[in-house]
Motif scaffolding. Structure first.
Motif, PDB file in Angstrom:
ATOM      1  N   GLU A 262       0.643  -1.359  -0.078  1.00 29.62           N
ATOM      2  CA  GLU A 262       0.009  -0.013  -0.262  1.00 29.62           C
ATOM      3  C   GLU A 262       0.800   1.260  -0.177  1.00 29.62           C
ATOM      4  N   LYS A 265       2.059   1.638  -3.534  1.00 23.13           N
ATOM      5  CA  LYS A 265       1.087   1.768  -4.331  1.00 23.13           C
ATOM      6  C   LYS A 265       1.129   0.736  -5.766  1.00 23.13           C
ATOM      7  N   THR A 333       5.379   2.960   6.358  1.00 21.22           N
ATOM      8  CA  THR A 333       4.932   3.985   5.478  1.00 21.22           C
ATOM      9  C   THR A 333       6.063   5.171   5.560  1.00 21.22           C
TER      10      THR A 333
END
Length: 344
Positions: A262, A265, A333
């Motif tokens: 995620e 992406k 992240t």
């Protein structure tokens, strides 16, 4: 002065940066000049390239005693981060030489040079084995030589035996046992390969889980254990002959893979790989690597570890050093954002 072994790896390079930022005098050993570039790239990643030249670099190898003798001159504290990480069955001899013999050399020279303290970066792989009545791994779990262990685990356990020997010979020591260490800058090796695999389009996942931790937590705890905890300095100064499991949390591999995907992406891994499939996969890889005389890409130990469901406790380190760990998924992240910004 502080000596760091393994300063061209994920933990060692972050540790060097942290110590230099805090005004410490740091000497770091390297095997070849190309390896130094990895650490320099990490400093650049954090936009701290002006601090890189403050490290005193010295060419040495932990298996080369004469070179190490020079590296130990005027050293007070040693962080032993150097190790070979491999789950390739063909690496057994090299694992023993680097991880056990190399650590024995570090211990011997630490004793001979009256080093004030030695902190050793081990692994959760070197921890003991759960008995039938136990459900979570702590620092007190005993190693069972009758149970199967990977060559890597055996070599790290052997390294710890050398550290404990050093304590018996009068050396102040401490050991940390990190889980899977997550951090930026080293995506071509170790845990960084997880990021690379997902970025290239990893399709499969398993249902295992293990302990994960941010490299920044590992570094902070190493320094607290070596010196002092500002909140409880007297207690920390007395830490000697202790080991600490260093994980932020136990997380499913699928959660980690999805978080990375995620952040990058890219598509999440969607195909479940049951045990029978990974057993076929590692055997196939072994046959191909034998035929083409190349390193295995998916070993038996890696395959079986991907299905492991072992829980690790971090209560001792949290209680002793009052440390609050970073959220691993949030840190993933941040890592991807940092890497993306640097690549532009």
């Amino acid at each position: 002065m502080i000596l760091i072994t393994g300063a061209t790896g994920l933990v060692g390079s972050h540790l060097a940066l942290h110590l230099i930022e805090n005004g410490e005098s740091v000497r770091a050993i390297y095997r070849n000049k190309a390896s130094i570039d990895k650490t320099k790239s990490l400093f650049n990643l954090y936009q701290k390239e002006n601090l890189f030249d403050k490290i005193e670099w010295m060419e040495a190898d932990i298996t080369d005693v004469p070179a190490l003798e020079t590296a130990f001159e005027n050293i007070d504290y040693v962080y032993h981060c150097a190790a070979l990480i491999s789950f390739d069955g063909a690496s057994e001899e090299q694992l023993r030489k680097v991880n056990i013999e190399g650590t024995a050399n570090i211990v011997n020279l630490s004793v001979a040079n009256k080093i004030k303290k030695l902190c050793h970066v081990s692994s959760i792989a070197a921890l003991g084995d759960l008995a039938p009545h136990e459900s979570i791994v702590t620092e007190e779990i005993e190693w069972n030589p009758e149970k199967p262990h990977s060559d890597y685990a055996i070599s790290k356990y052997g390294a710890e035996m050398e550290i404990w020997r050093g304590q018996q010979e009068g050396l102040q020591i401490a050991i940390i046992n990190p889980g899977v260490i997550i951090g930026p800058g080293f995506w071509e090796q170790g845990s960084g390969e997880i990021f690379s695999a997902v970025a290239k389009g990893l399709h499969f996942y398993t249902k295992g889980f293990t302990g994960f931790v941010a490299v920044t937590d590992v570094v902070q705890l190493l320094v607290k254990i070596m010196k002092s905890d500002p909140d409880n300095s007297e207690q920390a100064k007395q830490i000697n002959g202790e080991r600490f499991i260093v994980i932020a949390e136990n997380i499913a591999f699928r959660e980690v893979l999805n978080t990375i995907a995620e952040a990058l992406k890219v598509k999440n891994p969607t195909l479940y790989a049951p045990i029978w499939m990974t057993e076929i996969a590692w055997r196939t890889d072994w046959i191909l690597s034998t035929i083409f005389r190349q390193k295995t890409k998916f070993s038996k130990d890696t395959a079986r570890a991907s299905h492991a469901t072992i829980l690790y406790s971090n209560e001792k380190v949290k209680t002793t050093l009052h440390h609050e760990f970073r959220d691993v998924k949030e840190y993933i992240t941040e890592i991807v954002a940092l890497q993306s910004k640097h690549s532009k």
